[in-house]
Design a protein around this motif. Structure first.
Motif, PDB file in Angstrom:
ATOM      1  N   CYS A  30       0.852  -1.189   0.000  1.00  0.00           N
ATOM      2  CA  CYS A  30       0.000   0.000   0.000  1.00  0.00           C
ATOM      3  C   CYS A  30       0.891   1.243   0.000  1.00  0.00           C
ATOM      4  O   CYS A  30       1.878   1.319   0.722  1.00  0.00           O
ATOM      5  CB  CYS A  30      -0.900  -0.012   1.231  1.00  0.00           C
ATOM      6  SG  CYS A  30      -1.926   1.449   1.400  1.00  0.00           S
ATOM      7  N   CYS A  54      -4.897   1.484   8.362  1.00  0.00           N
ATOM      8  CA  CYS A  54      -4.947   2.256   7.126  1.00  0.00           C
ATOM      9  C   CYS A  54      -6.325   2.106   6.481  1.00  0.00           C
ATOM     10  O   CYS A  54      -6.846   0.998   6.356  1.00  0.00           O
ATOM     11  CB  CYS A  54      -3.858   1.756   6.173  1.00  0.00           C
ATOM     12  SG  CYS A  54      -3.815   2.592   4.593  1.00  0.00           S
ATOM     13  N   ARG A  56      -7.033   2.941   3.326  1.00  0.00           N
ATOM     14  CA  ARG A  56      -6.914   2.570   1.914  1.00  0.00           C
ATOM     15  C   ARG A  56      -6.837   1.051   1.741  1.00  0.00           C
ATOM     16  O   ARG A  56      -7.491   0.487   0.877  1.00  0.00           O
ATOM     17  CB  ARG A  56      -5.693   3.226   1.293  1.00  0.00           C
ATOM     18  CG  ARG A  56      -5.572   2.928  -0.183  1.00  0.00           C
ATOM     19  CD  ARG A  56      -4.406   3.625  -0.790  1.00  0.00           C
ATOM     20  NE  ARG A  56      -4.682   5.054  -0.892  1.00  0.00           N
ATOM     21  CZ  ARG A  56      -3.798   5.940  -1.285  1.00  0.00           C
ATOM     22  NH1 ARG A  56      -2.597   5.561  -1.608  1.00  0.00           N
ATOM     23  NH2 ARG A  56      -4.105   7.211  -1.374  1.00  0.00           N
ATOM     24  N   CYS A  57      -6.040   0.385   2.571  1.00  0.00           N
ATOM     25  CA  CYS A  57      -5.870  -1.067   2.424  1.00  0.00           C
ATOM     26  C   CYS A  57      -6.620  -1.842   3.497  1.00  0.00           C
ATOM     27  O   CYS A  57      -6.523  -3.069   3.550  1.00  0.00           O
ATOM     28  CB  CYS A  57      -4.389  -1.423   2.449  1.00  0.00           C
ATOM     29  SG  CYS A  57      -3.591  -1.097   4.026  1.00  0.00           S
ATOM     30  N   THR A  62      -1.567  -4.391   1.822  1.00  0.00           N
ATOM     31  CA  THR A  62      -1.411  -4.669   0.394  1.00  0.00           C
ATOM     32  C   THR A  62      -2.539  -4.017  -0.387  1.00  0.00           C
ATOM     33  O   THR A  62      -3.592  -3.713   0.145  1.00  0.00           O
ATOM     34  CB  THR A  62      -1.435  -6.180   0.106  1.00  0.00           C
ATOM     35  OG1 THR A  62      -2.665  -6.727   0.551  1.00  0.00           O
ATOM     36  CG2 THR A  62      -0.285  -6.880   0.770  1.00  0.00           C
ATOM     37  N   ARG A  63      -2.285  -3.822  -1.663  1.00  0.00           N
ATOM     38  CA  ARG A  63      -3.299  -3.310  -2.575  1.00  0.00           C
ATOM     39  C   ARG A  63      -3.176  -4.093  -3.874  1.00  0.00           C
ATOM     40  O   ARG A  63      -2.124  -4.647  -4.194  1.00  0.00           O
ATOM     41  CB  ARG A  63      -3.101  -1.817  -2.832  1.00  0.00           C
ATOM     42  CG  ARG A  63      -1.806  -1.535  -3.541  1.00  0.00           C
ATOM     43  CD  ARG A  63      -1.678  -0.093  -3.973  1.00  0.00           C
ATOM     44  NE  ARG A  63      -0.373   0.128  -4.558  1.00  0.00           N
ATOM     45  CZ  ARG A  63      -0.078  -0.098  -5.841  1.00  0.00           C
ATOM     46  NH1 ARG A  63      -0.988  -0.534  -6.652  1.00  0.00           N
ATOM     47  NH2 ARG A  63       1.141   0.114  -6.295  1.00  0.00           N
TER      48      ARG A  63
END
Length: 83
Positions: A30, A54, A56-57, A62-63
């Motif tokens: 990420c 987080c 976002r992830c 990881t993304r």
């Protein structure tokens, strides 16, 4: 070789390399939390402390890569269209 042909060949090579990376490693670290899954906060005294997960992830660190995401969307659309 004309410069346009060289540029096209370079672009094709970069695209194929990125496609191979997406096939071998579909997930990357990420960018926001740098793969930790949470933000590192600093206390008033300067010590590092674990922050919130987080957003976002979602705390995994990881993304999915953009190329892998596009491949999955294309395959799902193709699969649903040929049923």
């Amino acid at each position: 070789m004309p410069p346009t042909a060289g540029a096209i060949a370079c672009l094709i090579a970069v695209t194929l390399c990125y496609a191979c990376v997406c096939a071998v490693q579909p997930f990357a670290a990420c960018r926001k939390c740098r793969g930790f899954g949470h933000q590192l906060r600093q206390t008033r005294r300067g010590a590092l402390k674990r922050g919130k997960d987080c957003r976002r992830c979602k705390g995994t660190g990881t993304r999915i890569r953009l190329g892998r995401h596009l491949w999955t969307v294309w395959r799902r659309t193709y699969h649903n269209g040929t049923r």
